[in-house]
Write a protein that holds these residues in place. Structure first.
Motif, PDB file in Angstrom:
ATOM      1  N   LEU A 147       0.817  -1.223   0.000  1.00 49.98           N
ATOM      2  CA  LEU A 147       0.000   0.000   0.000  1.00 49.98           C
ATOM      3  C   LEU A 147       0.843   1.263   0.000  1.00 49.98           C
ATOM      4  CD1 LEU A 147      -2.762  -1.001   2.580  1.00 49.98           C
ATOM      5  CD2 LEU A 147      -2.926  -0.935   0.096  1.00 49.98           C
ATOM      6  N   ARG A 148       2.075   1.238   0.413  1.00 46.98           N
ATOM      7  CA  ARG A 148       2.886   2.448   0.476  1.00 46.98           C
ATOM      8  C   ARG A 148       3.088   3.022  -0.916  1.00 46.98           C
ATOM      9  NH1 ARG A 148       7.108   0.424   2.862  1.00 46.98           N
ATOM     10  NH2 ARG A 148       6.254   0.751   4.969  1.00 46.98           N
ATOM     11  N   GLU A 149       3.271   2.228  -1.880  1.00 52.37           N
ATOM     12  CA  GLU A 149       3.483   2.690  -3.265  1.00 52.37           C
ATOM     13  C   GLU A 149       2.206   3.313  -3.825  1.00 52.37           C
ATOM     14  OE1 GLU A 149       4.922   0.939  -7.621  1.00 52.37           O
ATOM     15  OE2 GLU A 149       4.925  -0.351  -5.827  1.00 52.37           O
ATOM     16  N   SER A 150       1.033   2.673  -3.539  1.00 46.36           N
ATOM     17  CA  SER A 150      -0.239   3.214  -4.036  1.00 46.36           C
ATOM     18  C   SER A 150      -0.552   4.562  -3.388  1.00 46.36           C
ATOM     19  CB  SER A 150      -1.372   2.230  -3.729  1.00 46.36           C
ATOM     20  OG  SER A 150      -1.142   0.993  -4.353  1.00 46.36           O
ATOM     21  N   ALA A 151      -0.223   4.717  -2.127  1.00 46.65           N
ATOM     22  CA  ALA A 151      -0.479   5.980  -1.445  1.00 46.65           C
ATOM     23  C   ALA A 151       0.367   7.101  -2.022  1.00 46.65           C
ATOM     24  CB  ALA A 151      -0.201   5.832   0.056  1.00 46.65           C
ATOM     25  N   ALA A 152       1.564   6.839  -2.387  1.00 43.83           N
ATOM     26  CA  ALA A 152       2.430   7.854  -2.977  1.00 43.83           C
ATOM     27  C   ALA A 152       1.877   8.329  -4.310  1.00 43.83           C
ATOM     28  CB  ALA A 152       3.841   7.322  -3.131  1.00 43.83           C
ATOM     29  N   VAL A 153       1.365   7.367  -5.117  1.00 46.81           N
ATOM     30  CA  VAL A 153       0.777   7.735  -6.412  1.00 46.81           C
ATOM     31  C   VAL A 153      -0.454   8.623  -6.206  1.00 46.81           C
ATOM     32  CG1 VAL A 153      -0.341   6.833  -8.471  1.00 46.81           C
ATOM     33  CG2 VAL A 153       1.675   5.678  -7.550  1.00 46.81           C
ATOM     34  N   ALA A 154      -1.338   8.239  -5.231  1.00 47.19           N
ATOM     35  CA  ALA A 154      -2.555   9.018  -4.967  1.00 47.19           C
ATOM     36  C   ALA A 154      -2.212  10.437  -4.499  1.00 47.19           C
ATOM     37  CB  ALA A 154      -3.405   8.305  -3.913  1.00 47.19           C
TER      38      ALA A 154
END
Length: 824
Positions: free
Chosen positions: A102-109
């Motif tokens: 989830l850390r990667e998805s949060a950075a994109v968002a």
């Protein structure tokens, strides 16, 4: 399977532990321990200590056994906790995997969200720039069109373009962007300066056009330009222009007033009050005509703030000129000095004098019929009462007109927002506002209200305006108030006191009418009512309060006390002649009787006159025409405060009636009673009863004696005074009568004859007066009732049975017993 096997193994020891604890508590509660409060001997204490030691040892053994039983349970719990360690480690590993994903998805968002915010801010700035550009363009075109319309004198179009330019936000109007874009070769200045200079040109043009239209009496053109001032931001200047126009109308009226001021000596006594009324009427008409126009175009309340101040300045200027002319023409200062230096000593002198009665011919019932207190031929030198009366009347009229005008302004200017609480229609109110000044008797404008012509959007602005009472700062109002306090009060006080003094000086008792009266009564109360009514008409609450206080003091000290001293002087004068029997005593008695009858009637009638004055002056309907609703309760209290004089009249009357009765009548009543029962007996048989019936000697003797003593008072006294005198006579007669009866003996026929005598006498007295005579004979009638009862019944039973049947006894049980003993 392991977990399922652990559940029963865990629950069984728990149950055993619970049983052990319960067993321990049971054994503890069941131990035979002695109550320490019951240990009274050494042996009992030793036995108790042994038992306590045994019980303590048993508890220790039980606790040791319980600890031993709980060791397997603790070991089993530790094993279960140790088995949970691997499961917790698995959960930690899974959480780490999810966090990495989830850390990667949060950075994109987060990157997407920041970009969206940047785009929204750019779009907002673009929209603001477009809006500024559109508004600046609109401002430029409005200014260009405004300039063209001004050059063409197209004022309606110019007003429309000016309103468009003024609607632009001030931030845009004064911005550097507008200063760079808007100026042209024809309009090189900054937009703000260009708009202001054009508005000033329009203000000058509108002012000039409005003044020309008013001079030409062109109402349509004047109204057209007047309503344009607030549209281009010159509301204050428009109100000032309109105020100047309105003041010009007042000045035109002022020229007529100035021309008429010099004719005061040849005019009616209220000439200056009439001039002031004309001024107020003219202002009321102006307000009624122009207030709706101003409030409709400028907002409710702007007439009061912008126009009325100027009108009131003109009103004060002209009104003060009228007041000054009144002072000079009527020689008010000289009259006031005469009043202040005139010493009224007549009332004090009268208090020490005794005037003899001189019969005179019948005179008119009011001073208006002939001679009055102010027209006496023998009055001493001093201020002319008639001149003072005219000055006071005119000054009261001036105060009344000012009060009416003040209430009119308050109702139109201060009570504008209360139209929902008024009961009158707008049309009726507008008519009343003008008619009230034309009819001096109509002086109430408290219910007036202006027509509501404001659009809904201006109501909030009107409600926020602070209301100011213009009349409270009026120079004319202050001058009228000073005249009422500094001129009216001293003169009115002198006029009242001097009139009372003159009324005593020309006092003539009138013995040709029945009941007797005196000229002092009508003279004083005619003046008193005139003074108080004139005072109330001033519509000045402080003046009314002070004058009513002065009137109360004056009437009490210089009217009531003078009459009381006069009667006391009469008694002192004739008392020496009444000590020796003979013609001199009879003459002195007649003189005192006549004097007292005259002035006792005066005191009694004075209380009635005072009650009538209070009723007339205290009419709420009449007072509402002269005072504001907020003042009504205080005014009514002031008027009703005169009721203390009514009580003072009645107290003085009662005292002097007692004096006359005690000195002339009371000593003779005992002889009446003795003469009535001389040789009378109630020990009767049949023959003597028949003779007593025929002769009726008791009743006849009483009537003869009563008429000899009191009959003369019936014609010379007023009805109320005669009733009071009869009441005193009966009070003085009945107690000795009862004592006389209680010293006699009665047969059955004698008791019957006594009853007829009492009833006959009470019937005769009831025919001689309108008061309730029979009530005073209650005790004698109850004595007669007891005497006529059969002697078989016991006195106590008789008393109780009579109470049970509804008889209200005036006799005590002991008196009933004494009366029963009189029967033979």
């Amino acid at each position: 399977m392991t977990g399922s096997q652990q559940v029963p193994s865990t629950s069984q020891p728990d149950l055993a532990s619970d049983r052990n604890v319960n067993h321990l508590s049971d054994s503890t509660s069941e131990s035979p321990l002695a109550d320490p409060t019951t240990l009274t001997t050494p042996s009992s204490v030793r036995h108790a200590l042994v038992a306590l030691s045994s019980h303590s040892a048993a508890l220790d053994q039980e606790l040791a056994r319980l600890l031993q039983d709980s060791e397997p349970i603790l070991e089993q719990a530790q094993d279960e906790i140790a088995s949970l360690g691997p499961k917790v480690d698995v959960v930690w590993e899974e959480a780490d995997v999810l966090d990495a994903r989830l850390r990667e998805s949060a950075a994109v968002a987060k990157r997407i969200s920041e970009r969206v915010r940047i785009l929204d801010e750019e779009r907002r700035r673009v929209a603001a720039a477009v809006d500024w550009a559109v508004k600046v363009s609109d401002l430029k075109s409005s200014l260009i069109s405004l300039s063209a319309s001004i050059d063409q004198h197209d004022w309606d179009s110019a007003t429309k373009h000016c309103m468009r330019a003024m609607s632009v936000d001030k931030t845009i109007l004064t911005s550097r962007f507008a200063s760079a874009v808007v100026p042209t070769a024809e309009l090189p200045e900054a937009p703000e300066d260009t708009l202001f200079s054009m508005r000033k040109r329009m203000l000058q043009a509108f002012t000039k056009a409005f003044n020309e239209a008013t001079e030409m009496k062109d109402e349509a053109e004047a109204s057209r330009f007047f309503k344009l001032f607030p549209l281009i931001g010159w509301k204050g200047e428009g109100l000032e222009v309109y105020s100047t126009f309105a003041k010009g109308l007042v000045r035109e009226r002022g020229r007529m007033i100035t021309e008429n001021i010099g004719r005061g000596k040849t005019q009616a006594p209220t000439h200056f009050a009439t001039l002031l009324t004309g001024l107020f009427e003219h202002l009321a008409m102006l307000i009624d005509m122009h207030q709706p126009v101003v409030d409709r175009h400028y907002g409710k309340g702007n007439f009061a703030e912008g126009v009325m101040n100027g009108l009131q300045e003109e009103c004060d200027r002209l009104g003060c000129r009228i007041i000054d002319a009144w002072r000079d023409d009527r020689a008010v200062r000289r009259r006031l000095d005469e009043v202040q230096h005139n010493k009224l000593v007549g009332a004090a002198t009268i208090k020490s004098q005794v005037h003899s009665i001189k019969p005179i011919l019948a005179r008119p019932s009011t001073p208006a019929g002939g001679r009055t207190a102010s027209s006496s031929m023998d009055e001493p030198s001093g201020p002319d009462g008639r001149e003072i009366d005219r000055i006071l009347t005119e000054l009261a009229a001036i105060g009344s007109r000012w009060g009416l005008y003040r209430r009119f302004l308050k109702s139109r200017l201060l009570d504008e927002d209360d139209s929902g609480t008024k009961n009158e229609t707008k049309e009726d109110t507008q008519q009343d506002a003008i008619k009230s000044f034309k009819d001096f008797r109509r002086i109430s404008l408290d219910n007036a209200q202006p027509p509501s012509m404001l659009p809904e959007e201006s109501l909030d602005e009107a409600e926020t305006k602070e209301k100011v009472d213009i009349t409270s700062q009026s120079a004319l109002g202050k001058q009228v108030g000073e005249a009422l306090s500094g001129i009216y009060m001293p003169m009115e006080t002198w006029y009242l006191r001097s009139s009372i003094e003159k009324a005593f000086r020309i006092d003539q008792p009138d013995l040709t009418v029945k009941p007797y009266t005196s000229s002092i009564l009508d003279d004083v109360f005619y003046v008193l009512r005139s003074v108080l009514a004139r005072n109330v008409s001033t519509s000045s609450l402080p003046t009314v309060s002070e004058m009513f206080r002065v009137a109360k003091t004056t009437i009490e000290e210089e009217y009531i006390e003078v009459i009381v001293r006069k009667l006391e002087g009469v008694w002192r004068q004739v008392s020496g002649s009444m000590t020796v029997d003979g013609p001199r005593k009879e003459a002195a008695t007649r003189e005192m009787k006549t004097q007292f009858a005259v002035y006792l009637n005066v005191l009694g009638t004075s209380s009635l006159y005072m009650e009538r004055i209070i009723s007339e002056l205290g009419s709420e309907q009449a007072l509402s025409r002269m005072f504001e609703p907020s003042e009504m309760s205080e005014v009514l209290a002031i008027v009703n405060s005169l009721s203390v004089l009514v009580n003072r009249f009645k107290a003085g009357l009662r005292t002097e009636l007692d004096q006359l009765f005690t000195q002339t009548t009371k000593p003779r009543l005992r002889n009446v009673l003795l003469e009535t029962y001389k040789d009378a007996s109630y020990i009767l048989d049949d023959d003597s009863y028949a003779e007593a019936e025929y002769r009726d000697i008791v009743r006849r003797r009483f009537i003869k004696g009563w008429e000899h003593v009191l009959a003369g008072y019936r014609d010379i006294f007023t009805e109320s005074n005669y009733n009071s005198y009869v009441s005193m006579a009966l009070d003085a007669l009945l107690k000795p009568w009862e004592k006389l009866v209680l010293g006699m003996k009665f047969t059955e026929l004698g008791a019957l004859r006594f009853d007829k005598d009492v009833r006959g006498i009470s019937t005769y007295l009831a025919s001689q007066t309108s008061m309730g005579v029979r009530e005073k004979f209650t005790r004698l009638q109850q004595i007669s009732y007891i005497l006529n009862l059969d002697g078989t019944e016991d006195e106590g039973d008789l008393y109780e049975s009579a109470v049970a049947s509804g008889i209200s006894w005036r006799l005590s049980p002991s008196e009933v017993k004494s009366v029963r003993a009189l029967r033979l």
